[in-house]
Write a protein that holds these residues in place. Structure first.
Motif, PDB file in Angstrom:
ATOM      1  N   CYS A   1       3.531  -1.176   3.622  1.00  0.00           N
ATOM      2  CA  CYS A   1       2.985  -0.256   3.427  1.00  0.00           C
ATOM      3  C   CYS A   1       4.622   0.951   3.244  1.00  0.00           C
ATOM      4  O   CYS A   1       5.759   0.909   4.218  1.00  0.00           O
ATOM      5  CB  CYS A   1       2.396   0.703   4.756  1.00  0.00           C
ATOM      6  SG  CYS A   1       1.285  -0.205   5.404  1.00  0.00           S
TER       7      CYS A   1
ATOM      8  N   CYS B   1       5.896  -1.122   7.808  1.00  0.00           N
ATOM      9  CA  CYS B   1       6.161   0.141   6.953  1.00  0.00           C
ATOM     10  C   CYS B   1       7.370   1.162   6.743  1.00  0.00           C
ATOM     11  O   CYS B   1       8.017   0.983   7.325  1.00  0.00           O
ATOM     12  CB  CYS B   1       5.262   1.138   7.483  1.00  0.00           C
ATOM     13  SG  CYS B   1       3.555   0.638   7.825  1.00  0.00           S
TER      14      CYS B   1
ATOM     15  N   ALA C   1       0.508  -1.591   0.528  1.00  0.00           N
ATOM     16  CA  ALA C   1       0.134  -0.336  -0.479  1.00  0.00           C
ATOM     17  C   ALA C   1       0.695   1.133  -0.203  1.00  0.00           C
ATOM     18  O   ALA C   1       1.805   0.933   0.619  1.00  0.00           O
ATOM     19  CB  ALA C   1      -0.902  -0.366   1.814  1.00  0.00           C
TER      20      ALA C   1
ATOM     21  N   ALA D   1      -2.841   0.324   6.394  1.00  0.00           N
ATOM     22  CA  ALA D   1      -1.856  -0.483   6.977  1.00  0.00           C
ATOM     23  C   ALA D   1      -2.181  -2.759   7.932  1.00  0.00           C
ATOM     24  O   ALA D   1      -2.275  -2.908   7.396  1.00  0.00           O
ATOM     25  CB  ALA D   1      -1.178  -0.007   7.660  1.00  0.00           C
TER      26      ALA D   1
END
Length: 185
Positions: free
Chosen positions: A28, A49, A5, A22
């Motif tokens: 992410c 992330c 993402a 997330a």
């Protein structure tokens, strides 16, 4: 959702929507000038992330960094209205079958001074011809409360973005845009 993402400009008013993305993503990429200090306050989310502390004002550096993480199964973006080149480049980084959720301010729906189409209409028209991606626009309006009005709060903004992630529509208006003269000043 499998895949990566992209969360661009989502560390403020869209933080709850970014968290929702997330939760569903394998990985992410969070882009904001202060991405390195951003946290979901959840070690599992933060671990998946990759923060990119970049400004979209430096489009070449941003795009080069994003290409290393592309393609994106989901892109949730909040960027300045007239960043057409950046927007077009981001479109190309969305994976086949991916979802692009683009959040825009209330003025994005207004036609230009010479009657040219609004940025929201231009984007919707351009992306309607992208057969390999789903495009879902969120236009931020305002809330009318009795005889007054107010801008949307962070929860209302994120709720509209989450709704687009869950059940994408070509355009979702968060709040209202009518009557325009009654918007908050």
């Amino acid at each position: 959702m499998t895949g990566t993402a992209l969360l661009l400009g989502t560390t403020g008013m869209l933080a709850a929507a970014a968290r929702h993305a997330a939760a569903q993503a394998e990985k992410c990429v969070i882009v904001s000038r202060s991405a390195e200090s951003f946290s979901f306050d959840d070690a599992a989310f933060d671990a998946k992330c990759a923060p990119l502390a970049l400004s979209y004002e430096d489009e070449p550096a941003l795009l080069a960094a994003l290409e290393e993480h592309a393609p994106f199964a989901l892109a949730l973006t909040w960027i300045r209205p007239r960043a057409e080149l950046l927007r077009a480049a981001l479109d190309a980084l969305v994976a086949p079958g991916g979802l692009l959720v683009e959040v825009m301010g209330s003025r994005s729906i207004l036609a230009g001074p010479d009657g040219e189409p609004s940025i929201a209409s231009l984007r919707a028209d351009a992306l309607a011809h992208q057969p390999d991606m789903t495009y879902a626009q969120v236009v931020l309006g305002f809330m009318r409360e009795g005889k007054s009005s107010r801008w949307l709060n962070h929860e209302e903004i994120s709720a509209a973005a989450i709704a687009q992630m869950e059940m994408p529509l070509p355009r979702r208006i968060a709040g209202t845009l009518e009557p325009w003269d009654e918007r908050p000043r």
